[in-house]
Design a protein around this motif. Structure first.
Motif, mmCIF file in Angstrom:
data_model
loop_
_atom_site.group_PDB
_atom_site.id
_atom_site.type_symbol
_atom_site.label_atom_id
_atom_site.label_comp_id
_atom_site.label_asym_id
_atom_site.label_seq_id
_atom_site.Cartn_x
_atom_site.Cartn_y
_atom_site.Cartn_z
ATOM 1 N N UNK A 1 0.719 -0.972 -0.061
ATOM 2 C CA UNK A 1 -0.160 -0.088 0.015
ATOM 3 C C UNK A 1 0.720 1.397 -0.033
ATOM 4 N N UNK A 2 0.312 2.254 -0.848
ATOM 5 C CA UNK A 2 1.098 3.634 -0.937
ATOM 6 C C UNK A 2 0.233 4.447 -0.030
ATOM 7 N N UNK A 3 0.659 5.335 0.933
ATOM 8 C CA UNK A 3 -0.323 6.199 1.559
ATOM 9 C C UNK A 3 0.472 7.587 1.593
ATOM 10 N N UNK B 1 4.984 10.251 2.875
ATOM 11 C CA UNK B 1 4.509 9.151 1.905
ATOM 12 C C UNK B 1 5.182 8.069 2.708
ATOM 13 N N UNK B 2 4.515 6.953 2.744
ATOM 14 C CA UNK B 2 4.677 5.824 3.611
ATOM 15 C C UNK B 2 4.131 4.591 2.637
ATOM 16 N N UNK B 3 4.764 3.481 2.884
ATOM 17 C CA UNK B 3 4.545 2.396 2.138
ATOM 18 C C UNK B 3 4.390 1.179 3.405
ATOM 19 N N UNK B 4 3.042 0.688 3.236
ATOM 20 C CA UNK B 4 2.849 -0.528 4.157
ATOM 21 C C UNK B 4 2.721 -2.059 3.379
ATOM 22 N N UNK B 5 3.493 -2.833 3.838
ATOM 23 C CA UNK B 5 3.783 -3.965 3.109
ATOM 24 C C UNK B 5 3.725 -5.273 4.040
ATOM 25 N N UNK B 6 3.279 -6.328 3.587
ATOM 26 C CA UNK B 6 3.266 -7.416 4.529
ATOM 27 C C UNK B 6 2.216 -8.469 4.031
ATOM 28 N N UNK B 7 1.904 -9.600 4.812
ATOM 29 C CA UNK B 7 1.078 -10.679 4.255
ATOM 30 C C UNK B 7 1.399 -11.881 5.090
#
Length: 297
Positions: free
Chosen positions: A177-179, A236-242
């Motif tokens: 995700x880009x926020x 600007x942040x990037x949230x990543x995972x899974x």
């Protein structure tokens, strides 16, 4: 008790003719969900005689995701793909049992000044798909969900989360995700995330549990469902995972696998130059400790 398990600082890493900021893997955290490797490229200004030139090199057991903020890269691979990636687009290359690709400045930009800035990411494949046939997909920016909520601009680059799904064809449950926020905003999306989760700050700053964190840091959450933080203005942040895999992954050079035997096999194949070739290319990146300068057989 803090929900931040680990703070990872960006570390410079030389990938050839310029430096990138290596984010993952890290000695205390090898992977976040299926994400095995993240490089922050640039921003770097290349003059009219400087160009990105990464000759053909192999991958197994993973998908690569290239996402640019500025600049352009010409991607060529052993499937015959020859495509330019520009900012906002995604190149998604799945290596499976083996693929070879090169990354270079496009011909029409090689004699002019240019910028290059973006993210290069590796996503490990589930064990059952490690030997799948290689694939390549180019995804346009309009194929990624974008929306605004509570003063924050969201873009789902890959995966499925928050009721949205990107066109990037991923092979396990994940999200990138880009926020972006121009004003101070509180983010409370943790209850909608899953698996392991981390946050990368590209620009600006965030506040979490009375601490302020700035650019070029990754924050790894202990529990993604507790993910709550404040974005400062112009951030600007990037949230990543899974979902994490039940098996560990071995990473050697450009290879990711669930067993060291698969890594050794790939090393031998590259030394023997038995991987498929990239049409029109004669150079290649030697295996670490291999004598450089050898041409394709």
């Amino acid at each position: 008790m803090s929900n931040i398990q680990l703070i990872i600082e960006e570390r410079p890493n030389n990938i050839g003719n310029f430096m990138v900021g290596r984010l993952l893997p890290f000695r205390e955290k090898r992977m976040v969900g299926p994400f095995a490797f993240i490089d922050h490229m640039g921003p770097v200004r290349l003059s009219d005689h400087e160009n990105l030139d990464v000759p053909p090199h192999p991958h197994i057991g993973l998908s690569t995701l290239t996402y640019l903020f500025e600049g352009s890269i010409q991607h060529k691979d052993s499937l015959g793909t020859d495509i330019e990636i520009k900012p906002g687009q995604v190149n998604w290359m799945t290596a499976g049992k083996g693929i070879v690709h090169s990354e270079r400045t496009p011909e029409y930009l090689r004699t002019s000044d240019k910028m290059l800035h973006g993210l290069q990411i590796w996503v490990a494949l589930p064990k059952a798909l490690e030997e799948m046939d290689p694939e390549f997909f180019h995804v346009e920016e309009h194929e990624m969900p974008v929306w605004n909520a509570d003063g924050v601009h969201f873009k789902l680059i890959a995966g499925e989360v928050l009721g949205k799904k990107s066109a990037v064809p991923v092979y396990s449950p994940l999200y990138l995700l880009e926020l972006k926020s121009t004003s101070r905003q509180t983010i409370t999306i943790g209850k909608d995330l899953f698996g392991e989760s981390a946050l990368y700050i590209l620009e600006g700053a965030i506040e979490s549990e009375e601490h302020v964190f700035g650019p070029k840091q990754i924050l790894v959450a202990k529990d993604s469902k507790l993910c709550e933080f404040v974005m400062q203005e112009n951030t600007t942040v990037y949230i990543f995972g899974g979902e994490a895999f039940p098996e560990e992954r071995t990473i050697y050079w450009n290879f990711v696998a669930s067993s060291k035997e698969k890594i050794e096999e790939a090393k031998s194949r590259w030394l023997e130059q038995s991987f498929p070739k990239v049409p029109g290319e004669t150079e290649f990146v030697p295996l670490p400790n291999q004598v450089p300068g050898v041409k394709f057989k």
